[in-house]
Enzyme design. Structure first.
Site, PDB file in Angstrom:
ATOM      1  CE1 TYR A 164     -26.503 -22.999 -23.508  1.00 31.78           C
ATOM      2  CE2 TYR A 164     -28.083 -22.124 -22.014  1.00 31.78           C
ATOM      3  CZ  TYR A 164     -26.928 -22.008 -21.574  1.00 31.78           C
ATOM      4  OH  TYR A 164     -25.868 -22.032 -20.446  1.00 31.78           O
ATOM      5  CB  SER A 181     -27.869 -22.225 -17.598  1.00 32.19           C
ATOM      6  OG  SER A 181     -28.870 -21.719 -17.317  1.00 32.19           O
ATOM      7  CE  LYS A 201     -24.858 -24.733 -19.853  1.00 34.27           C
ATOM      8  NZ  LYS A 201     -23.479 -24.946 -20.143  1.00 34.27           N
TER       9      LYS A 201
HETATM   10  C1  UD1 Z   1     -31.070 -15.921 -21.042  1.00 35.93           C
HETATM   11  C2  UD1 Z   1     -31.304 -17.698 -21.280  1.00 35.93           C
HETATM   12  C3  UD1 Z   1     -30.346 -18.079 -20.481  1.00 35.93           C
HETATM   13  C4  UD1 Z   1     -29.082 -17.593 -20.351  1.00 35.93           C
HETATM   14  C5  UD1 Z   1     -28.880 -16.500 -19.852  1.00 35.93           C
HETATM   15  C6  UD1 Z   1     -27.373 -16.078 -19.556  1.00 35.93           C
HETATM   16  C7  UD1 Z   1     -33.120 -17.203 -23.011  1.00 35.93           C
HETATM   17  C8  UD1 Z   1     -34.741 -16.988 -22.452  1.00 35.93           C
HETATM   18  N1  UD1 Z   1     -32.951 -17.690 -21.910  1.00 35.93           N
HETATM   19  O1  UD1 Z   1     -31.455 -15.255 -19.901  1.00 35.93           O
HETATM   20  O2  UD1 Z   1     -30.862 -19.768 -21.382  1.00 35.93           O
HETATM   21  O3  UD1 Z   1     -28.546 -18.753 -19.687  1.00 35.93           O
HETATM   22  O4  UD1 Z   1     -29.363 -15.712 -20.959  1.00 35.93           O
HETATM   23  O5  UD1 Z   1     -26.631 -15.117 -19.607  1.00 35.93           O
HETATM   24  O6  UD1 Z   1     -33.003 -16.557 -23.515  1.00 35.93           O
HETATM   25  N2  UD1 Z   1     -34.255  -8.387 -22.271  1.00 35.93           N
HETATM   26  C9  UD1 Z   1     -34.621  -7.264 -22.703  1.00 35.93           C
HETATM   27  N3  UD1 Z   1     -33.998  -6.635 -23.673  1.00 35.93           N
HETATM   28  C10 UD1 Z   1     -33.314  -7.742 -24.693  1.00 35.93           C
HETATM   29  C11 UD1 Z   1     -32.435  -8.390 -23.803  1.00 35.93           C
HETATM   30  C12 UD1 Z   1     -33.396  -8.905 -22.483  1.00 35.93           C
HETATM   31  O7  UD1 Z   1     -35.672  -6.465 -22.554  1.00 35.93           O
HETATM   32  O8  UD1 Z   1     -32.570  -6.811 -25.425  1.00 35.93           O
HETATM   33  C13 UD1 Z   1     -34.627  -8.918 -20.941  1.00 35.93           C
HETATM   34  C14 UD1 Z   1     -35.372 -10.067 -21.286  1.00 35.93           C
HETATM   35  O9  UD1 Z   1     -36.432 -10.110 -21.697  1.00 35.93           O
HETATM   36  C15 UD1 Z   1     -35.653 -10.566 -19.826  1.00 35.93           C
HETATM   37  C16 UD1 Z   1     -33.938  -9.888 -19.365  1.00 35.93           C
HETATM   38  O10 UD1 Z   1     -33.761  -8.358 -19.847  1.00 35.93           O
HETATM   39  O11 UD1 Z   1     -36.890 -10.308 -18.824  1.00 35.93           O
HETATM   40  C17 UD1 Z   1     -32.754 -10.200 -19.112  1.00 35.93           C
HETATM   41  O12 UD1 Z   1     -32.581 -10.674 -20.370  1.00 35.93           O
HETATM   42  P1  UD1 Z   1     -31.421 -12.077 -20.210  1.00 35.93           P
HETATM   43  O13 UD1 Z   1     -30.290 -11.051 -20.354  1.00 35.93           O
HETATM   44  O14 UD1 Z   1     -31.761 -12.240 -22.352  1.00 35.93           O
HETATM   45  O15 UD1 Z   1     -31.581 -12.837 -20.006  1.00 35.93           O
HETATM   46  P2  UD1 Z   1     -32.195 -14.598 -19.731  1.00 35.93           P
HETATM   47  O16 UD1 Z   1     -33.592 -14.149 -20.278  1.00 35.93           O
HETATM   48  O17 UD1 Z   1     -32.517 -14.323 -17.886  1.00 35.93           O
END
Ligand code: UD1
Length: 336
Positions: free
Chosen positions: A148, A124, A152
């Site tokens: 997590y 990841s 990895k």
């Molecule tokens: C997350 C995990 C990462 C994992 C990956 C798998 C975290 C910190 N990291 O990455 O370990 O490998 O998923 O896909 O959880 N966001 C919102 N609202 C939401 C959900 C997300 O605003 O309900 C934003 C987040 O702040 C971020 C972006 O969307 O800026 C992407 O978030 P997300 O899909 O959770 O992925 P990651 O955080 O990049």
């Protein structure tokens, strides 16, 4: 060529099984179904018109895993099985270390017993931890922000040590950025158990009416619209990367590590806008506080995979949203 796919019923696993079958590989899946459903594999076979073998086996159950290896002349293993919730890993770290790390150790030991040395590992972008410079190349400093991601990184380290000790191994470590989307048939896709943590499944559930609005985690980041930027990659492009990695291992080239990302980032608001276009409706959202542990910007430098694997992410953000919406609208509550 016979490939064992651990975690093959899950989101990335099931889409990779489609690609494997369509590329002429024989597929054997082991999955304990703790976070997936066997229905995904039925649909993989429906999409491809080809059959695969399935065993409901936990990697911690060495005897049953050994039995699977004894029944099939497996030539390579693609290893997806593992817990994947960053948040849960912070509150129950031992569960993550036990399952992800011990499960992998048992798998590697059984492979060694059967003299199988071709291994593709699902890592990841989380191994880059607190990102300082984008785009992120594979040689960027490693460090993690949660248990997590540590599982990895620990497994990557184990694989590097294993290769130093025994050069018979051929290992591809694939560092995924943010996998999204679904198979374009809409028959398989991401089916989160609880409230989704990741952005696109959450947006899709808002669009289908299962949740009232998207919670946007912060709009005060140093980005053009203030929301976080990520490298979203279509799940079918990601799946195709595994075929390229297997082809590379067939040429016996040792241990290799690749980023699988598109090399371009989109903000949370850009994703919401693209999704609105795909589903042709407004997606309500509310700006909330930042989510602890989130980076402002993360996107890959995928040049190494482009050049050495001849792999390119071809699908656009629009494709990702259209395919996610097709899956979500055809399967409002996921798999039956
Ligand atoms: C997350 C995990 C990462 C994992 C990956 C798998 C975290 C910190 N990291 O990455 O370990 O490998 O998923 O896909 O959880 N966001 C919102 N609202 C939401 C959900 C997300 O605003 O309900 C934003 C987040 O702040 C971020 C972006 O969307 O800026 C992407 O978030 P997300 O899909 O959770 O992925 P990651 O955080 O990049």
């Amino acid at each position: 060529m016979k490939i064992l796919v651990t975690g093959g019923a899950g989101y990335i696993g099931s889409h990779t099984c489609v690609e494997l079958l369509q590329n002429g590989y024989e597929v054997i899946v082991v999955d304990n179904l703790c976070n997936s459903k066997e229905e995904s594999l039925r649909r993989v076979q429906e999409i491809t018109g080809k059959s695969l073998s399935f065993y409901k086996v936990d990697l911690l159950d060495r005897d049953h895993l050994d039995e699977v290896f004894s029944k099939h002349s497996i030539q390579a293993v693609v290893h997806f099985a593992g817990f994947k919730s960053m948040g849960e890993s912070v509150s129950i770290p031992l569960k993550y270390f036990h399952n992800n790390v011990s499960g992998t150790l048992i798998l590697l030991e059984v492979m060694k017993k059967y003299n199988i040395h071709n291994f593709v590992f699902s890592s990841s972008a989380g191994v880059y931890g607190d990102v300082k410079i984008v785009p992120i190349p594979e040689k960027a400093p490693l460090g993690v922000l949660n248990p997590y991601s540590r599982t990895k990184l620990m497994i990557e380290d184990i694989l590097r040590d294993l290769y130093i000790a025994e050069q018979a191994w051929n290992i591809a470590i694939l560092r995924y950025f943010n996998p999204v989307g679904a198979h374009p048939s809409g028959k398989i896709g991401e089916d989160p158990n609880d409230i989704p943590n990741n952005l696109t499944p959450y947006v899709a559930q808002v669009a289908i009416g299962r949740r009232p609005f998207v919670r946007v985690w912060g709009n005060d980041y140093p980005t053009p619209d203030g929301t976080g930027i990520r490298d979203y990659i279509h799940i079918m492009d990601l799946a195709a990367g595994h075929i390229k990695a297997l082809e590379k291992l067939e040429r016996n080239l040792g241990l290799v590590t690749y980023n699988l990302g598109t090399g371009r980032g989109y903000s949370v608001l850009e994703v919401i806008t693209a999704f609105e276009k795909a589903c042709q409706q407004k997606i309500p959202y509310k700006i909330m506080d930042r989510r602890p542990g989130d980076a402002a910007i993360s996107y890959a430098d995928p040049t190494k995979a482009n050049l050495e694997l001849n792999w390119y992410a071809k699908r656009t953000l629009e494709d990702m949203c259209i395919d996610t919406w097709l899956w979500q609208s055809q399967n409002p509550c996921g798999y039956p």
